[in-house]
Write an enzyme that holds these catalytic residues in place. Structure first.
Site, short mmCIF file in Angstrom:
data_model
loop_
_atom_site.label_atom_id
_atom_site.label_comp_id
_atom_site.label_asym_id
_atom_site.label_seq_id
_atom_site.Cartn_x
_atom_site.Cartn_y
_atom_site.Cartn_z
N LEU A 32 -4.15 -6.57 -3.16
CA LEU A 32 -2.60 -7.05 -2.39
C LEU A 32 -1.88 -6.49 -3.23
O LEU A 32 -2.45 -6.03 -4.51
CB LEU A 32 -3.07 -8.36 -2.80
CG LEU A 32 -4.11 -9.18 -1.42
CD1 LEU A 32 -3.33 -11.14 -2.28
CD2 LEU A 32 -2.66 -9.61 -0.31
N ASP A 33 -0.38 -5.65 -2.60
CA ASP A 33 0.03 -5.07 -3.21
C ASP A 33 1.01 -6.22 -4.39
O ASP A 33 0.69 -7.34 -4.43
CB ASP A 33 1.51 -4.51 -1.99
CG ASP A 33 1.59 -4.07 -1.01
OD1 ASP A 33 -0.01 -3.49 -1.29
OD2 ASP A 33 1.40 -3.63 -0.05
N TYR A 34 1.32 -5.24 -5.20
CA TYR A 34 2.46 -6.38 -6.71
C TYR A 34 3.23 -7.31 -6.04
O TYR A 34 2.96 -8.24 -6.38
CB TYR A 34 2.42 -5.09 -7.56
CG TYR A 34 3.84 -5.72 -8.61
CD1 TYR A 34 3.35 -6.14 -9.57
CD2 TYR A 34 4.79 -5.60 -8.33
CE1 TYR A 34 3.73 -6.45 -11.10
CE2 TYR A 34 6.21 -6.16 -9.54
CZ TYR A 34 4.98 -6.15 -10.58
OH TYR A 34 6.49 -6.76 -11.41
#
Length: 285
Positions: free
Chosen positions: A134-136
């Site tokens: 999952l992206d930051y």
């Protein structure tokens, strides 16, 4: 330095990069991200020389996985993670926005997992490892493997699209009711199904839409790139879309809402969801 495992590479018809060859040759390194991490930590040697991802394997090379002496008093990360499901094989946790899943930083989900999950009693138990990314800035559900076998099988389920992921996003502008976005990401086929659930008027953005997203492929930043490609960037996205439409200070309005799959060991149907963040509810009460 202690050698944990040794592998002799098989003869190759054509040279192959080690980052492709090295996945799963060791029991404890079952994914490409884990391999890259081990290389970065200087834990792998090829014929006595530190390995690199770009090294070509021809066949007959001796590949060693070594144990680096660790500091017994290394600080543990005190980051409380919400655990929505856990058994001896896997877990599903909530990843807060603004936290890296993995990487060279101290504050990552990977470093917090041992303090938040129970140690597996299985013989092949290892340090818990995320199965996907999952992206930051993205919040939501993250699937974690707790054993070597579960990591291998769950990774295969993702590869063969046997794990269904559902996201929600707030997107900008007047948009059609739904459809499928087929747009290559990093020169690879990528497909996303979207459905508009709610629409409200906005002084700054004219319209804001609550959109349900079902990615059929798992390319990096796929949902953000796909929505931007049709002229409807995600609210709070500073990387993809028009800069003048960037909303500062509220983060990215993208949430990994639900995971659905058949548990590979218990054969239980797993359906876990996490309600939308409060910032979504403020727009769509």
């Amino acid at each position: 330095m202690q050698i944990l495992e040794t592998h002799t590479s098989k003869t190759q018809k054509l040279p192959i990069r080690f980052q492709e060859y090295g996945v799963a040759i060791f029991k404890t390194i079952t994914t490409k991200s884990a391999l890259k991490k081990a290389i970065k930590k200087k834990q792998i040697y090829i014929d006595g020389i530190l390995a690199t991802t770009s090294k070509f394997i021809l066949g007959g090379e001796q590949i060693d996985l070594v144990k680096i002496k660790e500091n017994r008093f290394q600080k543990k990360l005190a980051l409380n993670l919400e655990v929505l499901f856990e058994d001896d094989y896997l877990a599903i946790i909530f990843k807060p926005p603004g936290v890296l899943v993995s990487g060279n930083k101290f504050v990552t989900v990977v470093n917090a997992l041992p303090q938040n999950l129970k140690r597996s009693k299985q013989k092949d138990a290892i340090h818990p490892q995320p199965i996907h990314r999952l992206d930051y800035p993205t919040s939501g559900l993250l699937l974690v493997g707790k054993t070597i076998s579960s990591i291998q099988i769950l990774s295969k389920l993702f590869e063969h699209k046997k794990i269904k992921k559902t996201y929600y996003a707030v997107v900008i502008g007047k948009i059609c009711s739904g459809g499928t976005i087929n747009f290559a990401v990093d020169n690879k086929n990528a497909s996303t199904l979207f459905t508009v659930m709610k629409t409200v008027k906005s002084k700054r953005f004219i319209f804001l839409n609550l959109v349900k997203l079902s990615p059929k492929t798992g390319r990096k930043h796929q949902l953000r790139k796909h929505l931007s490609s049709i002229g409807h960037q995600i609210l709070g996205d500073k990387d993809y879309g028009e800069k003048e439409l960037f909303l500062k200070g509220k983060g990215l309005y993208l949430h990994a809402y639900k995971l659905e799959f058949l548990h590979p060991f218990t054969k239980e149907k797993i359906i876990i969801s996490k309600k939308l963040p409060q910032k979504f509810s403020k727009i769509f009460p």
